[in-house]
Design an enzyme around this catalytic site. Structure first.
Site, PDB file in Angstrom:
ATOM      1  N   LYS A   2      22.913  -5.234 -14.646  1.00 38.85           N
ATOM      2  CA  LYS A   2      23.291  -6.046 -15.803  1.00 38.85           C
ATOM      3  C   LYS A   2      22.356  -7.233 -15.914  1.00 38.85           C
ATOM      4  O   LYS A   2      21.603  -7.532 -14.986  1.00 38.85           O
ATOM      5  CB  LYS A   2      24.734  -6.513 -15.725  1.00 38.85           C
ATOM      6  CG  LYS A   2      25.029  -7.492 -14.601  1.00 38.85           C
ATOM      7  CD  LYS A   2      26.491  -7.904 -14.618  1.00 38.85           C
ATOM      8  CE  LYS A   2      26.765  -9.017 -13.626  1.00 38.85           C
ATOM      9  NZ  LYS A   2      28.136  -9.497 -13.721  1.00 38.85           N
ATOM     10  N   THR A  56      11.039   0.287  -6.747  1.00 40.67           N
ATOM     11  CA  THR A  56       9.857   1.128  -6.970  1.00 40.67           C
ATOM     12  C   THR A  56       9.205   0.892  -8.320  1.00 40.67           C
ATOM     13  O   THR A  56       8.192   1.503  -8.629  1.00 40.67           O
ATOM     14  CB  THR A  56      10.216   2.621  -6.856  1.00 40.67           C
ATOM     15  OG1 THR A  56      11.218   2.929  -7.836  1.00 40.67           O
ATOM     16  CG2 THR A  56      10.723   2.965  -5.467  1.00 40.67           C
ATOM     17  N   LYS A  57       9.827   0.040  -9.159  1.00 40.28           N
ATOM     18  CA  LYS A  57       9.232  -0.263 -10.463  1.00 40.28           C
ATOM     19  C   LYS A  57       9.527  -1.699 -10.840  1.00 40.28           C
ATOM     20  O   LYS A  57      10.359  -2.363 -10.220  1.00 40.28           O
ATOM     21  CB  LYS A  57       9.704   0.707 -11.532  1.00 40.28           C
ATOM     22  CG  LYS A  57      11.189   0.808 -11.719  1.00 40.28           C
ATOM     23  CD  LYS A  57      11.500   1.923 -12.712  1.00 40.28           C
ATOM     24  CE  LYS A  57      12.973   2.175 -12.797  1.00 40.28           C
ATOM     25  NZ  LYS A  57      13.294   3.255 -13.708  1.00 40.28           N
ATOM     26  N   HIS A  81       0.848  -1.189   0.000  1.00 35.95           N
ATOM     27  CA  HIS A  81       0.000   0.000   0.000  1.00 35.95           C
ATOM     28  C   HIS A  81       0.888   1.246   0.000  1.00 35.95           C
ATOM     29  O   HIS A  81       2.070   1.175   0.320  1.00 35.95           O
ATOM     30  CB  HIS A  81      -0.925   0.027   1.224  1.00 35.95           C
ATOM     31  CG  HIS A  81      -0.204   0.326   2.506  1.00 35.95           C
ATOM     32  ND1 HIS A  81       0.524  -0.630   3.186  1.00 35.95           N
ATOM     33  CD2 HIS A  81      -0.073   1.466   3.207  1.00 35.95           C
ATOM     34  CE1 HIS A  81       1.048  -0.084   4.266  1.00 35.95           C
ATOM     35  NE2 HIS A  81       0.714   1.191   4.307  1.00 35.95           N
TER      36      HIS A  81
END
Length: 106
Positions: free
Chosen positions: A103, A85-86, A36
């Protein structure tokens, strides 16, 4: 299933059902998985729920924080102390704050 969960790993208590972990995953010590976040664009600052997926054969280094609504692919390594975060594609090594591509795995 064969999942290793190290000492001090924290799973989000607000929406733990939104965490999906594959086979042969290593979550090493003191990792945090959040599902969340706080919507700061809303005048009432409401909580938003997300989903975290960690693919098969993935290693998450010590002290990593995984933020909501990310997909970590299969055969991934995330370096210690990273903040994810992604999404991370299959077969890559990422590290840092915020985590970034280092890499491809061989």
């Amino acid at each position: 299933m064969n999942i290793f969960i190290g000492e001090g790993v924290i799973f989000d208590s607000l929406c733990p059902e939104e965490i999906e972990i594959g086979n042969h995953v290593h979550l090493t010590m003191n990792c945090i998985i959040l599902t969340h976040n706080l919507d700061t664009s809303s005048p009432n600052m409401k909580w938003e729920k997300g989903h975290v997926t960690i693919g098969d054969n993935t290693f998450i280094g010590a002290g990593t924080i995984i933020c909501n609504t990310v997909n970590i692919g299969k055969n991934v390594i995330v370096g210690a102390g990273s903040v994810v975060t992604k999404d991370i594609p299959d077969g890559e090594i990422w590290a840092g704050n915020p985590a970034h591509f280092i890499k491809n795995r061989k």
